[in-house]
Motif scaffolding. Structure first.
Motif, PDB file in Angstrom:
ATOM      1  N   VAL A 181       1.578  18.663 -10.954  1.00 51.52           N
ATOM      2  CA  VAL A 181       1.964  17.464 -10.206  1.00 51.52           C
ATOM      3  C   VAL A 181       0.702  16.654  -9.937  1.00 51.52           C
ATOM      4  O   VAL A 181      -0.285  17.172  -9.408  1.00 51.52           O
ATOM      5  CB  VAL A 181       2.657  17.834  -8.878  1.00 51.52           C
ATOM      6  N   SER A 182       0.743  15.374 -10.318  1.00 52.03           N
ATOM      7  CA  SER A 182      -0.420  14.521 -10.063  1.00 52.03           C
ATOM      8  C   SER A 182      -0.356  14.001  -8.640  1.00 52.03           C
ATOM      9  O   SER A 182       0.691  13.973  -8.010  1.00 52.03           O
ATOM     10  CB  SER A 182      -0.449  13.349 -11.047  1.00 52.03           C
ATOM     11  N   ARG A 183      -1.513  13.570  -8.150  1.00 53.41           N
ATOM     12  CA  ARG A 183      -1.571  12.989  -6.815  1.00 53.41           C
ATOM     13  C   ARG A 183      -2.346  11.688  -6.896  1.00 53.41           C
ATOM     14  O   ARG A 183      -3.290  11.570  -7.676  1.00 53.41           O
ATOM     15  CB  ARG A 183      -2.260  13.943  -5.841  1.00 53.41           C
ATOM     16  N   PRO A 184      -1.954  10.680  -6.130  1.00 55.00           N
ATOM     17  CA  PRO A 184      -2.735   9.445  -6.101  1.00 55.00           C
ATOM     18  C   PRO A 184      -4.143   9.735  -5.608  1.00 55.00           C
ATOM     19  O   PRO A 184      -4.333  10.343  -4.558  1.00 55.00           O
ATOM     20  CB  PRO A 184      -1.970   8.561  -5.105  1.00 55.00           C
TER      21      PRO A 184
ATOM     22  N   LEU B 156     -12.731   0.775  -7.721  1.00 56.21           N
ATOM     23  CA  LEU B 156     -13.280   0.478  -6.398  1.00 56.21           C
ATOM     24  C   LEU B 156     -13.581   1.750  -5.617  1.00 56.21           C
ATOM     25  O   LEU B 156     -14.594   1.845  -4.934  1.00 56.21           O
ATOM     26  CB  LEU B 156     -12.285  -0.381  -5.611  1.00 56.21           C
ATOM     27  N   GLY B 157     -12.710   2.729  -5.747  1.00 54.79           N
ATOM     28  CA  GLY B 157     -12.923   3.963  -5.011  1.00 54.79           C
ATOM     29  C   GLY B 157     -14.153   4.717  -5.460  1.00 54.79           C
ATOM     30  O   GLY B 157     -14.862   5.324  -4.648  1.00 54.79           O
ATOM     31  N   ILE B 158     -14.454   4.697  -6.771  1.00 55.75           N
ATOM     32  CA  ILE B 158     -15.646   5.365  -7.263  1.00 55.75           C
ATOM     33  C   ILE B 158     -16.883   4.713  -6.677  1.00 55.75           C
ATOM     34  O   ILE B 158     -17.849   5.376  -6.294  1.00 55.75           O
ATOM     35  CB  ILE B 158     -15.702   5.330  -8.802  1.00 55.75           C
ATOM     36  N   LEU B 159     -16.868   3.389  -6.603  1.00 58.93           N
ATOM     37  CA  LEU B 159     -18.028   2.683  -6.064  1.00 58.93           C
ATOM     38  C   LEU B 159     -18.273   3.089  -4.622  1.00 58.93           C
ATOM     39  O   LEU B 159     -19.407   3.294  -4.203  1.00 58.93           O
ATOM     40  CB  LEU B 159     -17.805   1.167  -6.156  1.00 58.93           C
TER      41      LEU B 159
ATOM     42  N   TYR C 201      -7.843   6.912   0.244  1.00 59.69           N
ATOM     43  CA  TYR C 201      -7.056   6.471   1.397  1.00 59.69           C
ATOM     44  C   TYR C 201      -7.661   5.213   1.997  1.00 59.69           C
ATOM     45  O   TYR C 201      -6.943   4.295   2.409  1.00 59.69           O
ATOM     46  CB  TYR C 201      -7.009   7.594   2.439  1.00 59.69           C
ATOM     47  N   ARG C 202      -8.997   5.147   2.032  1.00 59.53           N
ATOM     48  CA  ARG C 202      -9.640   3.969   2.610  1.00 59.53           C
ATOM     49  C   ARG C 202      -9.400   2.727   1.754  1.00 59.53           C
ATOM     50  O   ARG C 202      -9.143   1.641   2.277  1.00 59.53           O
ATOM     51  CB  ARG C 202     -11.146   4.202   2.769  1.00 59.53           C
TER      52      ARG C 202
ATOM     53  N   GLN D   8       0.806  -1.209   0.000  1.00 59.30           N
ATOM     54  CA  GLN D   8       0.000   0.000   0.000  1.00 59.30           C
ATOM     55  C   GLN D   8       0.848   1.272   0.000  1.00 59.30           C
ATOM     56  O   GLN D   8       0.411   2.316  -0.493  1.00 59.30           O
ATOM     57  CB  GLN D   8      -0.973   0.016   1.171  1.00 59.30           C
ATOM     58  N   LYS D   9       2.075   1.191   0.492  1.00 57.81           N
ATOM     59  CA  LYS D   9       2.932   2.369   0.487  1.00 57.81           C
ATOM     60  C   LYS D   9       3.323   2.783  -0.939  1.00 57.81           C
ATOM     61  O   LYS D   9       3.658   3.936  -1.182  1.00 57.81           O
ATOM     62  CB  LYS D   9       4.196   2.108   1.310  1.00 57.81           C
TER      63      LYS D   9
END
Length: 512
Positions: A491-494, A113-116, A230-231, A58-59
């Motif tokens: 700069v992009s971000r996760p 998954l995050g969108i869901l 983050y979750r 995950q890191k």
């Protein structure tokens, strides 16, 4: 004597409760151990980067971001198991043959998954929309709503899109005047795409680019996407109880309270409009119905098969997916054109030859913008607005190289990894629109480029999205030159959606 009786009376149940809890804990530990062993066995054919014994990989996402993922695709060119903690793993793929095998078949989930989960933040009640429905219910919704994005309906949207873009450009002219001005434009683009979605999909005039009606909505969705990302990649927060009592869980509930009224307001406004049209006999006034009209009519005619929950879910699906993805897509497109002025000027010359002064714009004219379209596609390759699509396997899968996965594994198709895979794209970090010339398109694997997914669950709004990008960039380039600010690189971000970390600052200069 009495004290001894009390001790015996209370001690025995406590001892039984303690033994019971220890037994449950032991059973859970055995279950987790067997789960890890099963995953290790199932994923053994696929090598992966070294992982931390507790945090897994995950890191990589939380700290290294896209650059680290790019390094992994070099070393593991097809796929790798991504461990979230010691007992859970996703399976990341970024190979066109693997993607074709996965996306050509049904699965339990159809989107990132995050969108869901973020849809769950917005929804007022548990429900599913096109992104996460399955089986006959998904087919029913897809067949019902697709006519709202029919070609003839899309043609009628171009004028609406152009009006919204001109509203934004009018704001830019008032801010910049005739001077070269450094402006943070991502906030403007966010309101532009929200304005277009509201008008074209929901038939609502919100004036959100002029007033601040939806500022809280935009901020809440942006914060929600950060929180949910983050979750997704923190395995401890996958447990609802842990997440619920965490500070982020509390903020999650606060965001729901902020976002719910916006969904309710949209639905109520649509219902009032439909009721007024029915009372006045104007149901045929508009030549083509938008998606919201269709959904409201279906819900009114047959609430059993298209319930209030279904309606809310589809409203949230189109609002979230349509708005956030287009914000990211247009933001990165403008950045790339500002960064590469030779491509910007070539697009401008093409657009001028087709639109003249841009006083009017039609669907047919959008189709003539061949070089501009290549630049859009290359920007979507370098910076896909949605970073991944996922499927939870409902049955085993065997890939083209003979390696297999069992049912139950969540396979994540990394669009970023696919679009930056050096085994597919030569010099993948270079902005080269000619990759999308007809000749090069014919040579490339049909699943090598997937900004809108592919297969039976591809993005229902991809033609709408391309039309919006073409109309927006055409009108912008006719009125402004764009120059990147070297001291403020993008700069992009996760995140769930690929967005700039600190906004997008460009030099804007009004063209004569």
């Amino acid at each position: 004597m009495e004290s001894s009786w009390l001790e015996t009376h209370w001690a025995r149940p406590l001892h039984l409760a303690l033994v019971f809890c220890l037994a449950l804990g032991l059973l859970q530990a055995v279950k987790l151990y067997l789960q890890r062993q099963r995953l290790l066995r199932d994923l053994r054919p696929f090598p992966s980067p070294p992982s931390h014994w507790f945090y897994g990989h995950q890191k990589i996402i939380q700290n290294g971001g896209m650059e680290t993922l790019g390094e992994i695709t070099d070393k593991y060119p097809r796929a790798f198991p991504f461990w979230l903690g010691p007992f859970q793993a996703f399976f990341f793929i970024y190979d066109p043959d693997y993607a074709k095998t996965l996306l050509s078949r049904p699965g339990k989930k159809g989107m990132d998954l995050g969108i869901l989960i973020l849809l769950g933040v917005i929804c007022t009640a548990p429900g599913k929309g096109l992104l996460n429905l399955n089986g006959p219910k998904w087919f029913q919704h897809r067949r019902l709503l697709t006519p709202g994005l029919h070609l003839n309906a899309l043609k009628s949207h171009v004028e609406i899109m152009a009006h919204s873009v001109n509203t934004m450009l009018g704001k830019w002219e008032r801010i910049c005047g005739t001077e070269d001005t450094l402006l943070e434009i991502s906030a403007h683009v966010t309101l532009l795409t929200l304005d277009i979605i509201m008008k074209c999909v929901f038939g609502l005039e919100t004036n959100c680019q002029i007033n601040s009606t939806y500022d809280h909505y935009v901020k809440a969705v942006n914060e929600g996407s950060n929180l949910i990302f983050y979750r997704v990649y923190n395995f401890l927060y996958h447990h609802d109880i842990i997440f619920k009592f965490s500070p982020k869980g509390h903020r999650f509930l606060e965001l729901r309270k902020i976002l719910h009224p916006y969904t309710a307001k949209i639905i109520q406004a649509g219902k009032n409009s439909l009721m007024n049209e029915n009372q006045q006999g104007n149901t045929q006034k508009r030549k083509y119905r938008n998606i919201f009209d269709i959904a409201l009519s279906a819900q009114a005619e047959n609430g059993d098969s298209f319930s209030d929950t279904d309606l809310r879910s589809e409203v949230n699906t189109f609002l979230l997916a349509g708005h956030e993805t287009m914000t990211g897509g247009l933001t990165w497109l403008l950045y790339h054109l500002a960064l590469y002025p030779e491509h910007q000027e070539r697009c401008r010359e093409e657009i001028r030859s087709i639109l003249g002064d841009g006083s009017s714009i039609t669907w047919g004219q959008l189709g003539e913008m061949s070089y501009t379209t290549m630049c859009i596609k290359e920007s979507l390759r370098l910076a896909p607005p949605v970073l991944s699509f996922s499927r939870e396997l409902s049955k085993p899968i065997t890939f083209s190289d003979g390696r297999s996965l069992p049912a139950g594994i969540t396979v994540v198709c990394s669009i970023w990894g696919l679009h930056h895979n050096p085994a597919i794209w030569e010099n993948p970090q270079v902005f080269d629109p000619l990759r999308f010339s007809q000749e090069n398109n014919d040579k490339r694997h049909c699943y090598a480029y997937l900004p809108f997914s592919a297969g039976p669950r591809n993005c229902v709004g991809q033609q709408f999205a391309m039309a919006e990008l073409k109309a927006a960039v055409a009108l912008i380039l006719l009125r402004f030159s764009l120059t990147a600010e070297p001291t403020r690189p993008l700069v992009s971000r996760p995140n769930i959606f690929l967005k700039p970390k600190n906004g997008l600052y460009l030099h804007l200069k009004k063209l004569p």
